[in-house]
Motif scaffolding. Structure first.
Motif, mmCIF file in Angstrom:
data_model
loop_
_atom_site.group_PDB
_atom_site.id
_atom_site.type_symbol
_atom_site.label_atom_id
_atom_site.label_comp_id
_atom_site.label_asym_id
_atom_site.label_seq_id
_atom_site.Cartn_x
_atom_site.Cartn_y
_atom_site.Cartn_z
ATOM 1 N N VAL A 217 0.742 -1.143 -0.107
ATOM 2 C CA VAL A 217 0.133 0.018 0.009
ATOM 3 C C VAL A 217 1.000 1.244 -0.011
ATOM 4 C CG1 VAL A 217 -1.793 1.329 1.098
ATOM 5 C CG2 VAL A 217 -1.841 -1.331 1.233
ATOM 6 N N GLY A 218 0.504 2.056 -1.027
ATOM 7 C CA GLY A 218 1.308 3.453 -0.884
ATOM 8 C C GLY A 218 0.594 4.480 -1.783
ATOM 9 N N GLU A 219 1.499 5.443 -2.284
ATOM 10 C CA GLU A 219 0.767 6.586 -3.018
ATOM 11 C C GLU A 219 0.582 5.987 -4.381
ATOM 12 O OE1 GLU A 219 3.572 9.768 -2.843
ATOM 13 O OE2 GLU A 219 3.737 9.799 -0.682
ATOM 14 N N GLU A 220 -0.402 6.828 -5.103
ATOM 15 C CA GLU A 220 -0.631 6.834 -6.463
ATOM 16 C C GLU A 220 0.563 6.947 -7.107
ATOM 17 O OE1 GLU A 220 -3.689 9.236 -7.199
ATOM 18 O OE2 GLU A 220 -5.474 7.772 -6.310
ATOM 19 N N GLY A 221 0.850 6.325 -8.274
ATOM 20 C CA GLY A 221 2.127 6.338 -9.218
ATOM 21 C C GLY A 221 3.164 5.475 -8.827
ATOM 22 N N GLU A 222 3.001 4.858 -7.728
ATOM 23 C CA GLU A 222 4.193 3.946 -7.073
ATOM 24 C C GLU A 222 4.109 2.866 -8.033
ATOM 25 O OE1 GLU A 222 7.530 3.672 -5.430
ATOM 26 O OE2 GLU A 222 6.204 4.811 -3.790
ATOM 27 N N ASP A 223 5.402 2.359 -8.280
ATOM 28 C CA ASP A 223 5.469 0.971 -9.319
ATOM 29 C C ASP A 223 5.427 -0.081 -8.258
ATOM 30 O OD1 ASP A 223 5.979 -0.818 -11.039
ATOM 31 O OD2 ASP A 223 7.803 0.140 -11.997
ATOM 32 N N PHE A 224 4.212 -0.721 -8.082
ATOM 33 C CA PHE A 224 4.139 -1.727 -7.200
ATOM 34 C C PHE A 224 4.558 -3.053 -7.778
ATOM 35 C CE2 PHE A 224 0.981 1.608 -5.616
ATOM 36 C CZ PHE A 224 1.669 1.633 -4.290
ATOM 37 N N SER A 225 4.214 -3.197 -8.905
ATOM 38 C CA SER A 225 4.864 -4.547 -9.749
ATOM 39 C C SER A 225 6.404 -4.505 -9.541
ATOM 40 C CB SER A 225 4.325 -4.531 -11.212
ATOM 41 O OG SER A 225 2.960 -4.264 -11.360
ATOM 42 N N LYS A 226 7.081 -3.433 -9.777
ATOM 43 C CA LYS A 226 8.589 -3.661 -9.690
ATOM 44 C C LYS A 226 9.050 -3.911 -8.227
ATOM 45 C CE LYS A 226 12.741 -0.700 -10.401
ATOM 46 N NZ LYS A 226 13.025 0.740 -10.819
ATOM 47 N N ILE A 227 8.244 -3.179 -7.265
ATOM 48 C CA ILE A 227 8.884 -3.538 -5.863
ATOM 49 C C ILE A 227 8.218 -4.717 -5.501
ATOM 50 C CG2 ILE A 227 7.958 -2.936 -3.486
ATOM 51 C CD1 ILE A 227 7.567 0.023 -4.376
ATOM 52 N N GLY A 228 7.317 -5.561 -6.000
ATOM 53 C CA GLY A 228 6.606 -6.659 -5.688
ATOM 54 C C GLY A 228 7.723 -7.738 -6.239
ATOM 55 N N GLU A 229 8.270 -7.655 -7.282
ATOM 56 C CA GLU A 229 9.217 -8.459 -8.152
ATOM 57 C C GLU A 229 10.517 -8.504 -7.039
ATOM 58 O OE1 GLU A 229 8.855 -10.729 -10.490
ATOM 59 O OE2 GLU A 229 6.649 -10.576 -10.318
ATOM 60 N N ASN A 230 10.830 -7.346 -6.886
ATOM 61 C CA ASN A 230 12.063 -7.190 -6.159
ATOM 62 C C ASN A 230 12.079 -8.075 -4.520
ATOM 63 O OD1 ASN A 230 13.499 -5.689 -8.049
ATOM 64 N ND2 ASN A 230 12.954 -3.684 -7.159
ATOM 65 N N ILE A 231 10.967 -7.789 -4.104
ATOM 66 C CA ILE A 231 10.719 -8.539 -2.611
ATOM 67 C C ILE A 231 10.444 -10.177 -3.184
ATOM 68 C CG2 ILE A 231 9.055 -8.803 -0.833
ATOM 69 C CD1 ILE A 231 8.419 -6.008 -1.047
ATOM 70 N N LYS A 232 9.697 -10.466 -3.964
ATOM 71 C CA LYS A 232 9.829 -12.052 -4.031
ATOM 72 C C LYS A 232 11.022 -12.692 -4.590
ATOM 73 C CE LYS A 232 6.022 -13.852 -6.704
ATOM 74 N NZ LYS A 232 5.332 -13.749 -7.633
ATOM 75 N N LYS A 233 11.918 -11.757 -5.238
ATOM 76 C CA LYS A 233 13.356 -12.376 -5.480
ATOM 77 C C LYS A 233 14.202 -12.820 -4.240
ATOM 78 C CE LYS A 233 13.980 -10.005 -9.807
ATOM 79 N NZ LYS A 233 14.736 -8.812 -10.642
ATOM 80 N N ILE A 234 13.823 -12.081 -3.163
ATOM 81 C CA ILE A 234 14.671 -12.400 -1.883
ATOM 82 C C ILE A 234 14.047 -13.112 -0.924
ATOM 83 C CG2 ILE A 234 16.275 -10.635 -2.351
ATOM 84 C CD1 ILE A 234 14.720 -9.062 -0.051
ATOM 85 N N LEU A 235 12.662 -13.322 -0.963
ATOM 86 C CA LEU A 235 11.634 -14.111 -0.027
ATOM 87 C C LEU A 235 11.679 -15.410 -0.347
ATOM 88 C CD1 LEU A 235 10.033 -12.740 2.458
ATOM 89 C CD2 LEU A 235 8.087 -12.991 0.931
#
Length: 238
Positions: A217-235
């Motif tokens: 959850v964050g501000e409009e315009g944030e690239d959540f797909s990119k953030i999600g992929e970065n987190i999934k890579k290390i989780l």
């Protein structure tokens, strides 16, 4: 504390968090996985029990049936309830019931609504904090959910804790995104597919990961797909 005692205590109080239990979780991966399973099961059962029915449903059923049928319905309902209770108790004792196919997971819309409500209610408390959270602290909070990160978290983390998440529990993290601060909830509630949302000035996404989900959850315009992929890579599963 041996494994039998640990399981007995967790089964009697799934949300217990005393020092002895936490130590048992940290020392045993199987204990951590068992606690996560029990918390997830507890949340699913509570969700499944929340079925809204009309206040006059019982009266309508009774008045629409002949008296002989009413007696049969009552007896059958009692027998079915007793059988379900016995099966449930037996399943908990042997630990072999696959509840994933019995209980329907909460809708993803409910996950996003719960997350946004949580962010809104705690924004004033969390906003000024900067705990400069480390990788070791993150892995400690991930233990009950049977996940670990294999390398340093790719964003600066301001806040980290466990929290109640609707009828379940979650790891609650706030970190720096590209547009502003982003809140992450990792919960044992399963979801079916990735889904984005945008509502009341907040945006984000629900991302399934194994039998769990994480919500951003964050501000409009944030690239959540990119953030999600970065987190999934290390989780990784613990």
């Amino acid at each position: 504390m041996d494994e039998l005692e640990f399981r007995r205590r967790i089964m009697s109080d799934p949300k217990a968090k005393d020092a002895e239990l936490l130590e048992a979780i940290q020392q045993s991966e199987s204990n951590a996985k068992y606690m996560d399973d029990i918390l997830s099961l507890d949340a699913r059962i509570e969700q499944a029990m929340k079925v809204d029915v009309p206040d006059d449903l019982a009266d309508r059923i009774l008045f629409s049936q002949p008296e002989s049928n009413v007696v049969k319905v009552k007896f059958g309902k009692r027998a079915l309830s007793l059988a379900a209770s016995i099966a449930f108790a037996f399943g908990l004792l042997v630990g072999q019931v696959n509840w994933g196919n019995v209980v329907v997971s909460p809708a993803q819309a409910s996950l996003s609504d719960t997350a946004m409500k949580h962010v809104h209610e705690e924004m004033g408390f969390i906003e000024p904090l900067d705990e400069n959270v480390s990788k070791a602290q993150i892995n400690a909070k991930l233990l009950p959910f049977a996940y670990q990160i294999g390398q340093s978290f790719p964003y600066h983390v301001y806040y980290l804790n466990h929290c109640g998440f609707g009828e379940s529990n979650a790891m609650h993290m706030v970190f720096q995104g590209e547009k502003g601060k982003v809140t992450l909830f990792l919960t044992g509630i399963a979801s079916q597919q990735t889904k984005s949302f945008d509502k009341d000035g907040m945006a984000g996404m629900v991302e399934p990961i194994g039998d769990a989900s994480f919500i951003l959850v964050g501000e409009e315009g944030e690239d959540f797909s990119k953030i999600g992929e970065n987190i999934k890579k290390i989780l990784n599963p613990a």
